[in-house]
Design a protein around this motif. Structure first.
Motif, PDB file in Angstrom:
ATOM      1  N   LEU A   1       1.236   7.699  -0.120  1.00 40.67           N
ATOM      2  CA  LEU A   1       0.655   6.360  -0.213  1.00 40.67           C
ATOM      3  C   LEU A   1      -0.702   6.414  -0.899  1.00 40.67           C
ATOM      4  O   LEU A   1      -1.503   7.323  -0.644  1.00 40.67           O
ATOM      5  CB  LEU A   1       0.506   5.747   1.183  1.00 40.67           C
ATOM      6  CG  LEU A   1       1.801   5.573   1.992  1.00 40.67           C
ATOM      7  CD1 LEU A   1       1.486   5.044   3.374  1.00 40.67           C
ATOM      8  CD2 LEU A   1       2.772   4.654   1.261  1.00 40.67           C
ATOM      9  N   GLU A   2      -0.965   5.406  -1.742  1.00 46.15           N
ATOM     10  CA  GLU A   2      -2.227   5.340  -2.479  1.00 46.15           C
ATOM     11  C   GLU A   2      -2.779   3.925  -2.441  1.00 46.15           C
ATOM     12  O   GLU A   2      -2.020   2.945  -2.416  1.00 46.15           O
ATOM     13  CB  GLU A   2      -2.027   5.764  -3.932  1.00 46.15           C
ATOM     14  CG  GLU A   2      -1.570   7.196  -4.130  1.00 46.15           C
ATOM     15  CD  GLU A   2      -1.381   7.549  -5.588  1.00 46.15           C
ATOM     16  OE1 GLU A   2      -1.612   6.662  -6.446  1.00 46.15           O
ATOM     17  OE2 GLU A   2      -0.996   8.704  -5.871  1.00 46.15           O
ATOM     18  N   ALA A   3      -4.121   3.826  -2.473  1.00 47.00           N
ATOM     19  CA  ALA A   3      -4.764   2.518  -2.550  1.00 47.00           C
ATOM     20  C   ALA A   3      -4.251   1.763  -3.770  1.00 47.00           C
ATOM     21  O   ALA A   3      -4.061   2.345  -4.845  1.00 47.00           O
ATOM     22  CB  ALA A   3      -6.278   2.679  -2.635  1.00 47.00           C
ATOM     23  N   GLY A   4      -3.988   0.449  -3.563  1.00 44.56           N
ATOM     24  CA  GLY A   4      -3.501  -0.387  -4.647  1.00 44.56           C
ATOM     25  C   GLY A   4      -1.999  -0.587  -4.647  1.00 44.56           C
ATOM     26  O   GLY A   4      -1.506  -1.516  -5.287  1.00 44.56           O
ATOM     27  N   GLN A   5      -1.261   0.292  -3.962  1.00 37.93           N
ATOM     28  CA  GLN A   5       0.182   0.063  -3.852  1.00 37.93           C
ATOM     29  C   GLN A   5       0.444  -1.182  -2.995  1.00 37.93           C
ATOM     30  O   GLN A   5      -0.384  -1.570  -2.167  1.00 37.93           O
ATOM     31  CB  GLN A   5       0.869   1.269  -3.227  1.00 37.93           C
ATOM     32  CG  GLN A   5       0.964   2.491  -4.111  1.00 37.93           C
ATOM     33  CD  GLN A   5       1.690   3.628  -3.406  1.00 37.93           C
ATOM     34  OE1 GLN A   5       1.224   4.128  -2.371  1.00 37.93           O
ATOM     35  NE2 GLN A   5       2.825   4.035  -3.957  1.00 37.93           N
ATOM     36  N   THR A   6       1.610  -1.774  -3.181  1.00 29.99           N
ATOM     37  CA  THR A   6       1.954  -2.992  -2.449  1.00 29.99           C
ATOM     38  C   THR A   6       2.792  -2.668  -1.222  1.00 29.99           C
ATOM     39  O   THR A   6       3.819  -1.979  -1.321  1.00 29.99           O
ATOM     40  CB  THR A   6       2.732  -3.961  -3.351  1.00 29.99           C
ATOM     41  OG1 THR A   6       1.900  -4.344  -4.447  1.00 29.99           O
ATOM     42  CG2 THR A   6       3.152  -5.211  -2.585  1.00 29.99           C
ATOM     43  N   ALA A   7       2.344  -3.160  -0.086  1.00 29.59           N
ATOM     44  CA  ALA A   7       3.099  -3.057   1.161  1.00 29.59           C
ATOM     45  C   ALA A   7       3.716  -4.421   1.444  1.00 29.59           C
ATOM     46  O   ALA A   7       3.023  -5.437   1.462  1.00 29.59           O
ATOM     47  CB  ALA A   7       2.191  -2.649   2.309  1.00 29.59           C
ATOM     48  N   ILE A   8       5.030  -4.448   1.678  1.00 28.27           N
ATOM     49  CA  ILE A   8       5.730  -5.692   2.011  1.00 28.27           C
ATOM     50  C   ILE A   8       6.035  -5.684   3.500  1.00 28.27           C
ATOM     51  O   ILE A   8       6.686  -4.768   4.013  1.00 28.27           O
ATOM     52  CB  ILE A   8       7.023  -5.842   1.196  1.00 28.27           C
ATOM     53  CG1 ILE A   8       6.717  -5.844  -0.304  1.00 28.27           C
ATOM     54  CG2 ILE A   8       7.767  -7.113   1.598  1.00 28.27           C
ATOM     55  CD1 ILE A   8       7.961  -5.843  -1.183  1.00 28.27           C
ATOM     56  N   LEU A   9       5.553  -6.715   4.192  1.00 28.64           N
ATOM     57  CA  LEU A   9       5.774  -6.789   5.636  1.00 28.64           C
ATOM     58  C   LEU A   9       7.143  -7.381   5.940  1.00 28.64           C
ATOM     59  O   LEU A   9       7.896  -6.825   6.736  1.00 28.64           O
ATOM     60  CB  LEU A   9       4.669  -7.607   6.307  1.00 28.64           C
ATOM     61  CG  LEU A   9       3.345  -6.867   6.517  1.00 28.64           C
ATOM     62  CD1 LEU A   9       2.592  -6.673   5.204  1.00 28.64           C
ATOM     63  CD2 LEU A   9       2.470  -7.612   7.516  1.00 28.64           C
ATOM     64  N   PHE A  10       7.439  -8.522   5.342  1.00 23.14           N
ATOM     65  CA  PHE A  10       8.763  -9.116   5.537  1.00 23.14           C
ATOM     66  C   PHE A  10       9.118 -10.000   4.360  1.00 23.14           C
ATOM     67  O   PHE A  10       8.260 -10.411   3.581  1.00 23.14           O
ATOM     68  CB  PHE A  10       8.870  -9.889   6.865  1.00 23.14           C
ATOM     69  CG  PHE A  10       7.869 -11.007   7.035  1.00 23.14           C
ATOM     70  CD1 PHE A  10       8.046 -12.240   6.419  1.00 23.14           C
ATOM     71  CD2 PHE A  10       6.752 -10.847   7.840  1.00 23.14           C
ATOM     72  CE1 PHE A  10       7.143 -13.271   6.597  1.00 23.14           C
ATOM     73  CE2 PHE A  10       5.832 -11.871   8.023  1.00 23.14           C
ATOM     74  CZ  PHE A  10       6.027 -13.087   7.394  1.00 23.14           C
ATOM     75  N   GLY A  11      10.410 -10.247   4.232  1.00 20.76           N
ATOM     76  CA  GLY A  11      10.920 -11.052   3.132  1.00 20.76           C
ATOM     77  C   GLY A  11      12.380 -11.351   3.361  1.00 20.76           C
ATOM     78  O   GLY A  11      12.804 -11.590   4.503  1.00 20.76           O
ATOM     79  N   ASP A  12      13.186 -11.286   2.289  1.00 15.77           N
ATOM     80  CA  ASP A  12      14.589 -11.670   2.371  1.00 15.77           C
ATOM     81  C   ASP A  12      15.480 -10.456   2.649  1.00 15.77           C
ATOM     82  O   ASP A  12      15.332  -9.402   2.015  1.00 15.77           O
ATOM     83  CB  ASP A  12      15.012 -12.328   1.056  1.00 15.77           C
ATOM     84  CG  ASP A  12      16.367 -13.000   1.156  1.00 15.77           C
ATOM     85  OD1 ASP A  12      16.668 -13.562   2.225  1.00 15.77           O
ATOM     86  OD2 ASP A  12      17.133 -12.969   0.179  1.00 15.77           O
TER      87      ASP A  12
END
Length: 372
Positions: free
Chosen positions: A325-336
């Protein structure tokens, strides 16, 4: 570049698909329920999109919400049902809002506003069929119906609707919905005997619209289903119903670091690393609506990796674990679910709540962004 570290992507196409799916479940018209800032999705955005898709009726709980909504939808039918004694209902009549009346004081306040303005009040008569919450009790309805008939004959009130709310529609086997429907029919008869015939009858919200066809009448009032969340995932998951999540919640990672085994993480060290670990920080917390009960139980998605929350969810950040993991990456909590993502219902199951609360509590520091 945005100054927001997090965002809720709000999908226009998902909302359209959900409206289409709900229309396919009933021959009744839809009243889109957009209360609570459209369940956290953004009132103006959702209302305008739904109107473009041909929805004519809208519902919001509080009078202030209805007055705001009228600015966005000049010609739609808008029902509001929460106002307290002494509220300035002349504003509501000037804005051509439909008002719920379910108590003698509410009826008196609506009458007073109509006489003061000279405008006919459009009312929906609320009856308590089993929620023990709002609405006229059946025993009190004959007297109310007589008064309503007088006001209608005088042109003070136009009786647009008769309505109620189902207590257990998300449990199709409870038998309570059938009982409440019978009480609703009794209320309809009481009004008819007083000479009051409403334009529309409406009883079903999302669960009723999906699982109780006999409750559909003239209008159904989908709320949570519009946003792609199931009224009860134990009965049917959203994807099984054919609904798509309208909201995808995500944030950019703030920091990352390697820590040794035996290292405590976040407040009170409720998690201690069992081996060398790579940790990162997601800049969302309980002030943004992330449940504190998600501590040590929920996961987020970073790329293809499933990254568990480690330690306590803080006010505005929480820690996750994952390789690389690196700063700036996108973490998705919830979605479809169809995108292979955790859903709001998944988070609800882990935090002892319901999907409604997961989406509607997302705070204003989370930027809402239009998405396809």
């Amino acid at each position: 570049m945005s100054s927001y570290p997090s965002r809720a992507l709000i999908s226009r196409s998902a909302l359209a698909e959900n409206i289409s799916a709900l229309r396919g479940a009933t021959s009744a018209e839809l009243m889109a329920i957009v209360k609570a800032d459209a369940y956290g999705h953004g009132l103006e955005r959702v209302a305008r999109w739904a109107r473009e898709d041909g929805v004519e009726w809208f519902g919001v709980a509080q009078l202030a919400e209805a007055l705001e909504l009228r600015r966005y939808l000049p010609t739609a039918r808008i029902l509001t049902w929460i106002f307290t004694p002494g509220a300035d209902l002349t504003q509501a009549l000037a804005a051509d809002l439909d008002l719920s009346v379910g108590s003698p004081w509410a009826l008196a306040d609506v009458e007073r506003a109509a006489r003061a303005t000279g405008k006919t009040a459009r009312v929906h008569v609320k009856v308590d069929t089993g929620m023990s919450r709002g609405g006229f009790a059946i025993a009190d309805l004959p007297a109310a119906a007589a008064k309503i008939a007088e006001l209608a004959a005088e042109g003070v009130a136009d009786v647009v609707g008769l309505w109620s709310h189902l207590a257990c529609a998300d449990d199709p086997t409870s038998g309570q919905t059938e009982y409440q429907t019978a009480v609703f029919e009794e209320a309809r008869t009481v009004l008819a005997e007083a000479g009051v015939v409403p334009e529309v009858l409406h009883l079903a919200a999302s669960a009723g619209a999906l699982w109780h066809p006999s409750t559909h009448y003239d209008l159904v009032r989908p709320g949570i289903a519009l946003y792609g969340v199931s009224p009860n995932p134990q009965v049917q998951r959203a994807d099984e119903i054919g609904l798509r999540a309208v909201m995808q919640l995500e944030a950019d990672l703030l920091t990352s670091r390697d820590v040794p085994a035996g290292k405590g993480v976040s407040y009170n060290h409720t998690y201690v690393t069992s081996a060398n670990a790579h940790l990162a920080v997601v800049p969302l917390g309980y002030a943004d609506g992330i449940p504190r009960l998600a501590s040590n139980v929920a996961n987020v998605r970073v790329g293809e990796a499933v990254c568990p929350i480690r330690g306590r969810v803080c006010m505005d950040q929480f820690v996750i674990e994952g390789v690389g993991l690196e700063a700036g990456q996108t973490a998705i909590l919830f979605g479809d679910a169809r995108d292979g993502l955790p859903t709001a219902d998944d988070w609800a199951a882990l935090t002892n709540t319901i999907g409604y609360e997961i989406v509607s509590r997302i705070g204003q520091h989370v930027q809402r962004v239009d998405a396809p």
